[in-house]
Design an enzyme around this catalytic site. Structure first.
Site, PDB file in Angstrom:
ATOM      1  N   GLY A 167       0.760  -1.249   0.000  1.00 64.10           N
ATOM      2  CA  GLY A 167       0.000   0.000   0.000  1.00 64.10           C
ATOM      3  C   GLY A 167       0.787   1.293   0.000  1.00 64.10           C
ATOM      4  CG  ASN A 181       1.288   3.519  -5.811  1.00 61.63           C
ATOM      5  OD1 ASN A 181       1.600   4.585  -6.324  1.00 61.63           O
ATOM      6  ND2 ASN A 181       1.942   2.387  -6.056  1.00 61.63           N
ATOM      7  CG  HIS A 233       1.366  -1.334 -15.524  1.00 60.74           C
ATOM      8  ND1 HIS A 233       1.214  -2.584 -14.960  1.00 60.74           N
ATOM      9  CD2 HIS A 233       2.268  -1.468 -16.524  1.00 60.74           C
ATOM     10  CE1 HIS A 233       1.999  -3.439 -15.603  1.00 60.74           C
ATOM     11  NE2 HIS A 233       2.646  -2.798 -16.549  1.00 60.74           N
TER      12      HIS A 233
HETATM   13  C1  GRF Z   1       3.054  -0.868  -7.678  1.00 64.50           C
HETATM   14  O1  GRF Z   1       4.293  -1.091  -8.295  1.00 64.50           O
HETATM   15  C2  GRF Z   1       1.993  -0.627  -8.726  1.00 64.50           C
HETATM   16  O2  GRF Z   1       2.478   0.027  -9.856  1.00 64.50           O
HETATM   17  C3  GRF Z   1       1.557  -2.017  -9.071  1.00 64.50           C
HETATM   18  O3  GRF Z   1       1.584  -2.721  -7.864  1.00 64.50           O
HETATM   19  C4  GRF Z   1       2.527  -2.113  -6.987  1.00 64.50           C
HETATM   20  C5  GRF Z   1       1.793  -1.788  -5.727  1.00 64.50           C
HETATM   21  O4  GRF Z   1       2.625  -1.299  -4.726  1.00 64.50           O
HETATM   22  N1  GRF Z   1       0.253  -1.993  -9.706  1.00 64.50           N
HETATM   23  P1  GRF Z   1       2.024  -0.660  -3.416  1.00 64.50           P
HETATM   24  O5  GRF Z   1       1.130  -1.736  -2.756  1.00 64.50           O
HETATM   25  O6  GRF Z   1       1.244   0.559  -3.806  1.00 64.50           O
HETATM   26  O7  GRF Z   1       3.191  -0.340  -2.546  1.00 64.50           O
END
Ligand code: GRF
Length: 199
Positions: A12, A14, A105
């Site tokens: 998490g 992001n 992505h």
């Molecule tokens: C990120 O690299 C995103 O681009 C991909 O999955 C990963 C998620 O990471 N879709 P986080 O859980 O947000 O740290």
């Protein structure tokens, strides 16, 4: 104030970037609910640390999508953000939130769709890597592109250092794309996103 629901499966970071951008005013919105298909996702702890309601479903829940739709509606969500959500959503889910589901992505789409994009780009020897925020359609990592960031591959890079620099850019462009959406500046025409006004 735009109401954001975030779907997660993992650590998490992001999600954290989105929450922080809402809290410090960079995004005129609020994360009102977080839903995970992995009960062990650290993202759930991040949500709860910010007093955001967080719900976990076991990944084999047969009606997971229906339950997620119900929760998102219950919380009056205007935008659904996928942030490391490791499940492909059906057309039925998407029709509930038309042009209102975004994903991040870790590659410059349309290159390297699918899992482990950074590793595959690294192994292919690309000189420019990066990330993409896009609207979600029924194909994996495919819908209209909102924002992209380029990350040059350095001679000194390892897969880990490159992945980390891509992640930093993810944390920058995902909140930025959400801000543009909240400001009603994203128009989709013939499969392309037109951004209204200066960036
Ligand atoms: C990120 O690299 C995103 O681009 C991909 O999955 C990963 C998620 O990471 N879709 P986080 O859980 O947000 O740290």
């Amino acid at each position: 104030m735009m109401r954001i629901g975030v779907l997660v499966s993992g650590r998490g970071t992001n999600l954290q970037a989105i929450i922080d951008a809402c809290e410090d005013g960079r995004v005129p919105g609020k994360v009102v609910v977080v839903i995970s298909n992995n009960p062990d996702a650290y993202a759930l702890t991040r949500a709860r640390n910010h007093k955001i309601p967080a719900f976990a479903f076991s990944p084999d829940t047969p009606d997971l999508e229906e339950q997620a739709i119900q929760k998102l509606k219950e919380f009056g969500v205007d935008l659904v953000c996928l942030a490391g959500f490791m499940k492909v959503l059906s057309g039925q889910f998407l029709s509930e939130f038309p042009q209102r589901v975004m994903n991040i992505h870790p590659a410059i789409l349309p290159a390297f769709r699918g899992l482990e994009a950074q590793r595959r780009a690294w192994e292919r020897g690309v000189k420019i890597a990066g990330c993409t925020v896009h609207f979600v359609d029924e194909k994996v990592d495919h819908g209209p592109i909102i924002l992209q960031a380029a990350v040059p591959v350095l001679e000194s890079d390892t897969l880990e250092t490159l992945t980390e620099r891509i992640l930093q850019e993810e944390h920058r462009i995902y909140p930025e794309a959400i801000r543009l959406f909240a400001e009603n500046r994203l128009k989709v025409e013939e499969g392309k996103v037109k951004i209204q006004g200066a960036l």
